[in-house]
Write an enzyme that holds these catalytic residues in place. Structure first.
Site, short mmCIF file in Angstrom:
data_model
loop_
_atom_site.label_atom_id
_atom_site.label_comp_id
_atom_site.label_asym_id
_atom_site.label_seq_id
_atom_site.Cartn_x
_atom_site.Cartn_y
_atom_site.Cartn_z
CE LYS A 187 -20.20 20.34 39.56
NZ LYS A 187 -20.22 20.78 40.82
CB THR A 222 -19.18 13.31 49.13
OG1 THR A 222 -20.31 12.87 49.51
CG2 THR A 222 -18.11 12.17 48.53
N GLY A 224 -20.21 18.91 50.60
CA GLY A 224 -19.88 20.16 50.11
C GLY A 224 -18.74 20.38 49.12
CB THR A 225 -17.79 17.73 46.43
OG1 THR A 225 -19.18 17.59 46.24
CG2 THR A 225 -16.99 16.87 47.49
N GLY A 226 -19.25 20.51 45.65
CA GLY A 226 -19.63 21.51 44.71
C GLY A 226 -19.50 22.68 45.17
CB CYS A 227 -19.75 24.63 48.40
SG CYS A 227 -21.26 24.28 48.58
#
Length: 490
Positions: A187, A222, A224-227
């Site tokens: 990413k 942004t 919690g974008t990875g979760c």
């Protein structure tokens, strides 16, 4: 590449059953709360096993309470003893004992899909795990089908410093993939630039790096974008069985959710994404590809607005000779455009779409041609110019390439004219060109444009990533040719 530990593929229900194993976020933007929203927004049924109780908000983490590992085991067994799970997403684990407990459960239960989001580095850059826990997490990698680290987390897994550019991200992802036999979602969100690159990296595949690009959404929401992304990928993988397609669908959904995050007005720090923005807007879970494309041609649209031809139309100062030349070229264009629309009608499998394109072709030949005959004399018919030739050539090539490319190629003619008509009609009242502008502000034309957009969204939503990229290129080229078509009159 060695395969992850998996069990028998379950008989799938209409709704993917996805288990999140992660920590909490009482403000709802990250952790298990975000996972459950993401799973639901992408069409799944979410379940949750809590690894840690986290006192956090949009401005940061305050403290973490870790329940005993025995209780973690009871939670995991309570799910697997009763529910056949289609996919597992793993987030915050925190300590070697917790990682060992989850690892043992994975080996016993052998879920068919495992996505690991390795929560290792705080937003501040601080390491969240002890060296022992970091090593335990690395040992967990071969049990996952996909690992989704951000740039700092990827560096920890690779035993290197954070990557400074995309090429270095890919090199580190290939290192991690090759060493642990796991696919990596590399990413690029932490890197600078107006475009964000992600890639499915599989060191053991024939095509080891498969890249996806999207415009960066400039937003403070942004959290919690990875979760959210990893949970969406786990959900879509149950449906598609194709990691690249699952990442592509999830990335498009997340881009849309990011774009609407600030509308939630949650928190004083980095707010959450709006997980259900698409559902609330459309009443369905397919993202609007057309809206994304429209945003991507924003610069081109602004340049078109500033063109002397359009500004002259809006204020009535455009020379009559230039307008008549434009209309003559447009008459040639509409004849060819009608043929393209008719061809789309032949290609359409859906009877409603077939009827729409046939009616649209007829409208080109009748209603809009009548407008040109009203404005043009019989002798004012110059030969088609270079811009007209090029535009029609592009449309004919697109529609003969395929239905998807065809519907994408014809859409800018609808959308750009509808947008121009809507915005210019109030300003043009009373000027010599008000009647022409009003044609494209007419509710019937606006409705036809909405139908063309809906068809394109449907086709793009069902398309493979390579086909959707071809559709985008066809759409973009048509928008450029619309700009050149206007400019040719002067």
């Amino acid at each position: 590449m060695s395969a992850p530990v998996t069990g028998p593929v379950p008989t799938l229900t209409a709704t993917p059953r996805v288990l999140s194993i992660a920590g909490t976020d009482p403000t709802g933007g990250a952790g298990i709360q975000a996972d459950l929203k993401s799973i639901a927004a992408n069409g799944g049924y979410g379940m949750a096993v809590v690894t840690a109780l986290v006192a956090q908000n949009t401005r940061g983490v305050r403290s973490v309470h870790t329940p005993p590992t025995g209780f973690l085991r009871e939670q995991l067994d309570a799910v697997s003893d009763d529910v056949e799970t289609d996919a597992v997403k793993i987030g915050m684990l925190g300590a070697p004992g917790i990682i060992a407990e989850v690892s043992g459960w994975l080996r016993r239960v052998r879920p068919p899909i495992v996505v690991l989001d390795p929560v290792m580095v705080a937003t501040s850059g601080d390491r969240l795990l002890t060296p022992e826990a970091e090593q335990a997490l690395r040992d967990l990698l071969p049990l996952a089908g996909l690992v989704t680290p951000n740039v700092p987390e990827l560096a920890v897994l690779a035993g290197a410093g954070p990557a400074r550019d995309w090429d270095e991200v890919v090199r580190q992802a290939l290192e991690v993939s090759g060493r642990w036999g796991v696919r990596v979602l590399a990413k690029g969100g932490h890197l600078a630039g107006d475009e964000v690159s992600d890639a499915l990296v599989d060191a053991g595949a024939t095509d080891p790096v498969r890249r996806l690009d999207a415009p960066r959404v400039h937003t403070s929401s942004t959290h919690g974008t990875g979760c959210s992304l990893s949970s969406a990928v786990a959900t879509w993988q149950v449906v598609t069985g194709d990691w690249f397609a699952s990442i592509d669908r999830s990335k498009r959904w997340l881009t849309e959710s990011l774009r609407h995050g600030e509308e939630l007005n949650v928190g004083q720090g980095h707010g959450p994404v709006s997980h259900f923005a698409g559902l609330w807007e459309r009443g369905g879970r397919d993202t609007s590809t057309g809206d994304e494309w429209w945003q991507r041609i924003d610069g081109l649209r602004r340049a078109t607005d500033a063109d002397p031809f359009l500004t002259g139309l809006a204020d009535g100062t455009l020379a009559g000779k230039a307008f008549r030349y434009y209309l003559a070229q447009d008459a040639h264009y509409l004849e060819g455009y009608a043929g393209v629309l008719s061809r789309l009608g032949q290609l359409a499998d859906d009877p409603v779409e077939r009827a729409f394109w046939v009616a649209a072709a007829t409208a080109c030949v009748t209603t809009e041609s009548n407008l040109h005959r009203t404005w043009l004399g019989a002798s004012e018919r110059p030969a088609p110019g270079p811009a007209t030739h090029e535009y029609l050539g592009h449309l004919r090539q697109a529609v003969e390439t395929g239905y998807g490319q065809g519907v994408a190629a014809v859409l800018p003619c609808y959308w750009m004219y509808a947008d121009i008509g809507h915005r210019l009609a109030p300003r043009a009242a009373g000027n010599p060109y008000a009647e022409w502008i009003a044609t494209y502000a007419d509710p019937l034309f606006q409705y036809a444009t909405q139908q063309a957009r809906s068809i394109t969204d449907r086709v793009a939503g069902a398309a493979s990533p390579p086909l959707r990229e071809e559709m985008w290129r066809a759409f973009e080229r048509s928008a450029q040719l619309e700009r050149e078509f206007f400019a040719a009159a002067l």
